[in-house]
Design a protein around this motif. Sequence first.
Motif, PDB file in Angstrom:
ATOM      1  N   UNK A  49       4.523  -9.827 -23.442  1.00 14.22           N
ATOM      2  CA  UNK A  49       3.695  -9.618 -22.263  1.00 14.22           C
ATOM      3  C   UNK A  49       4.391  -8.746 -21.225  1.00 14.22           C
ATOM      4  N   UNK A  50       3.647  -7.804 -20.694  1.00 16.54           N
ATOM      5  CA  UNK A  50       4.063  -6.970 -19.567  1.00 16.54           C
ATOM      6  C   UNK A  50       2.895  -6.922 -18.588  1.00 16.54           C
ATOM      7  N   UNK A  51       3.140  -6.579 -17.328  1.00 11.97           N
ATOM      8  CA  UNK A  51       2.040  -6.569 -16.364  1.00 11.97           C
ATOM      9  C   UNK A  51       0.991  -5.512 -16.700  1.00 11.97           C
ATOM     10  N   UNK A  52      -0.245  -5.841 -16.395  1.00  8.57           N
ATOM     11  CA  UNK A  52      -1.341  -4.877 -16.444  1.00  8.57           C
ATOM     12  C   UNK A  52      -1.831  -4.670 -15.014  1.00  8.57           C
ATOM     13  N   UNK A  53      -2.825  -3.823 -14.837  1.00  7.74           N
ATOM     14  CA  UNK A  53      -3.278  -3.493 -13.486  1.00  7.74           C
ATOM     15  C   UNK A  53      -3.646  -4.726 -12.669  1.00  7.74           C
ATOM     16  N   UNK A  54      -4.270  -5.700 -13.312  1.00  8.17           N
ATOM     17  CA  UNK A  54      -4.711  -6.892 -12.584  1.00  8.17           C
ATOM     18  C   UNK A  54      -3.544  -7.734 -12.078  1.00  8.17           C
ATOM     19  N   UNK A  55      -2.337  -7.510 -12.618  1.00  9.46           N
ATOM     20  CA  UNK A  55      -1.167  -8.282 -12.197  1.00  9.46           C
ATOM     21  C   UNK A  55      -0.453  -7.667 -11.005  1.00  9.46           C
ATOM     22  N   UNK A  56      -0.808  -6.443 -10.653  1.00 13.77           N
ATOM     23  CA  UNK A  56      -0.071  -5.719  -9.610  1.00 13.77           C
ATOM     24  C   UNK A  56      -1.002  -5.455  -8.439  1.00 13.77           C
ATOM     25  N   UNK A  57      -0.569  -5.878  -7.264  1.00 13.05           N
ATOM     26  CA  UNK A  57      -1.398  -5.742  -6.062  1.00 13.05           C
ATOM     27  C   UNK A  57      -0.694  -4.816  -5.064  1.00 13.05           C
ATOM     28  N   UNK A  58      -0.566  -5.208  -3.827  1.00 14.55           N
ATOM     29  CA  UNK A  58      -0.021  -4.322  -2.799  1.00 14.55           C
ATOM     30  C   UNK A  58       1.498  -4.239  -2.889  1.00 14.55           C
ATOM     31  N   UNK A  59       2.002  -3.023  -2.995  1.00 14.74           N
ATOM     32  CA  UNK A  59       3.443  -2.769  -2.963  1.00 14.74           C
ATOM     33  C   UNK A  59       3.707  -1.767  -1.850  1.00 14.74           C
ATOM     34  N   UNK A  60       4.514  -2.161  -0.900  1.00 16.36           N
ATOM     35  CA  UNK A  60       4.813  -1.338   0.268  1.00 16.36           C
ATOM     36  C   UNK A  60       6.299  -1.002   0.239  1.00 16.36           C
ATOM     37  N   UNK A  61       6.633   0.275   0.179  1.00 14.25           N
ATOM     38  CA  UNK A  61       8.021   0.722   0.099  1.00 14.25           C
ATOM     39  C   UNK A  61       8.431   1.354   1.425  1.00 14.25           C
ATOM     40  N   UNK A  62       9.548   0.898   1.960  1.00 10.34           N
ATOM     41  CA  UNK A  62      10.110   1.439   3.199  1.00 10.34           C
ATOM     42  C   UNK A  62      11.476   2.037   2.875  1.00 10.34           C
ATOM     43  N   UNK A  63      11.717   3.272   3.310  1.00  7.27           N
ATOM     44  CA  UNK A  63      13.047   3.853   3.210  1.00  7.27           C
ATOM     45  C   UNK A  63      13.690   3.822   4.597  1.00  7.27           C
ATOM     46  N   UNK A  64      14.742   3.060   4.706  1.00  3.50           N
ATOM     47  CA  UNK A  64      15.451   2.903   5.970  1.00  3.50           C
ATOM     48  C   UNK A  64      16.384   4.095   6.164  1.00  3.50           C
ATOM     49  N   UNK A  65      16.416   4.631   7.354  1.00  2.93           N
ATOM     50  CA  UNK A  65      17.300   5.755   7.637  1.00  2.93           C
ATOM     51  C   UNK A  65      18.754   5.345   7.411  1.00  2.93           C
TER      52      UNK A  65
END
Length: 754
Positions: A688-704
Amino acid sequence: MNSTTALERIAAQAAQSSGKPVNRVDGRKKVMGEARYAGEFFADGMTYGFALPSRIATGRIVSIEAARALELPGVLMVLTHENRPNMPLHDDAYKDQSAPGGMPFRPLWDDRIWYSGQPVALVIAESHELARHAASLIDVTYERTDHRTDFREAEADAYPPSTEKGGFEPPPAPRGDADAALMAAPVSIDQRYSTPAEYHNPIELHGCTVIPEPSGKFTVYEKTQGVLNTKQYLMKVFGFADDELEVISPFVGGAFGSGLRPQYHLPLAVMAARDLKRPVRVVLTRQQMFTFAHRPMSLQRVALAANKDGKLQAVIHEAVSETSQYEDYCDVMVNWAGQLYACDNVRLDYKVSKLDVPTPADMRAPGAAQALFPLEMAMDELAESLAIDPLKLRLINYAERDGNKNLPFSSKALRECFEEGAARFGWENRPLAPRSMREDNELIGWGVATGIWDAMQNEASARAEITADGRVIVGSATADIGTGTYTAMSQLAADAVGVPLEAVDFRLGDSRLSKAPLEGGSWTVSSVGSAVHAAGVRLCGKVVALAREHGGAAFASALPEAVRIDGDHVACGDGAEERLPLGELMKRAGLDTIDAQVTVTPHDKQQSYSMGTHSAVFVEARVDEALGAVRVTRVVSAVAAGRIVNPKTAASQVSGGVVWGISMALHENGQFDHELGRQMNHNLSEYHVPVNADVHDIDVIFVDEHDDIVNPLGAKGVGEIGVVGVAAAVANAIWHATGKRVRDLPITLDKLFA
């Protein structure tokens, strides 16, 4: 322009420029089907190979009967250990740049079976389907011997890998007395954790196309993370001269460690092509993708002790992981515990146990991905015992220096990661007690974890050239495994030369290009990027020098910084500019093109610092109270990785790592039948690996984060850091939702209900 001046200019330009979120320069080729992968090159007389896997886990081949296969029209060859060509006897001939200690695996070497799925024959036919059918007609008689694939049974025989065999650096020496401090501290936790075997499953299957030419030269199209590593391996094994072999890999459909070493399909295909003197293509099946590289299983103990204020008094991290019978593969697993948190009493220990399985291999953030799961879960368990917010506990024990090396960090914006990630996530609203939040039938939990990965630079070379029409061609024998290497290198070259991105043609994946290290470890931008930028700077300097020498009075009297490349011209001056076509300048100088070759090596001053990438991962998990089904609905990953060359592709890398971490936490698990000594879920239906229904909001921040030590560009790389810590953050969120600690990955509903 000398190299010192070039490096100074790189640092100055890197400090002034900010990365732009541009689209992938190779994106159109990929979506239009124009990108060609290792198994898609063709030549007249193409033949196809299929590797027949062993049906037993250990033992010997008594006999192989291939007559029925060879009777089929169109079947050209059946290679076995009985008729393979003569090969070198010494182990060193089969060792590649990333080989661990021990004896490298040699396909079709003799009658011994090391693991289930090991190739025992290669069928060559005029179509792939025919080769596969013919392989089914081969009758192999085996003599079975006892095997061991149960890792928990093998734990008792664990041993420290030998440093003399190569490929392993022992854990740092203990500091203080961690065991005594653990016993004396008022608050402590001491738990065991496990992670399963995980398998590389890139969309592109591993394969190659080997084309012999009438001249005697061989061209090999291979799925690899290092064309030079592949070439050197083939030269040693088969005795090719340097000019008799070319390895090409323009596109790789995912690898993340599985392409660091040449896998068994490659020498098999070369054997057949040399013998038949015809092109041979061998592409593994999805099932065969489970018969080599994988992340090793681990059993780990983490013990932490603190005073009542939460200050760590002891850190103990012990780990055992699997290796094969013939090689000592070791992930660096326990070191992170002594580096990530400040503590005077630390003991770290690492061992391996031999199983009858193929040698494990690097898989995205090798060692850190497995090790941060128990360490960061243990920090949460300690916070629970102390009734302290888990984020606060991490800040209380924030390490200002690397305790393992007793060195300062070249840069470390982890505090800012915690601060910005927590603000974006809304962490201040998290209740301390578990089972405090719900919506309808779902329990809601919030978890946090820290991520860390080494920032490394290796020696790398690049060549840059500018043509009369202003096209800049830059090349280095690196790879692009889907990470955006083409784009990042094109950006760096454009920035260095001073031309639009559209004017740059970056070339990689060809053993004829300038030397580059394997693409791995998140060091490609740091290493190859530094070389590409330096080559661009030197090229620009050459153009400026030629313009001042051959461009006429206006250029001769201009300051060097006032001369620049402008499309297919060189220009100088403000307002009424002096312009000269590049073609005319080259003609005057007696040149067809202008080029520059540069090699960049790590600076000695790096030895005085600990260099790393850091992250803070915040996760929201929802658990159906009745069914135990888990959804990871929100992730914020705040990353400090120095200069970000392309925020768009970098964010994509981190997001992909987050998905992989969710997969590690909830899905991936190589399941063995120990009676057969064989993995049973060797397909994408049951593994088993994730499919689209398993992945929701991912927010990436790059800190200076500014770092002028880590490399001339100040870039640390983001390939690995995205996955590190995610599984722990998910586990911690599940505990906060349910009050249930699951210390054995993956976290499935049966464990939640146990």
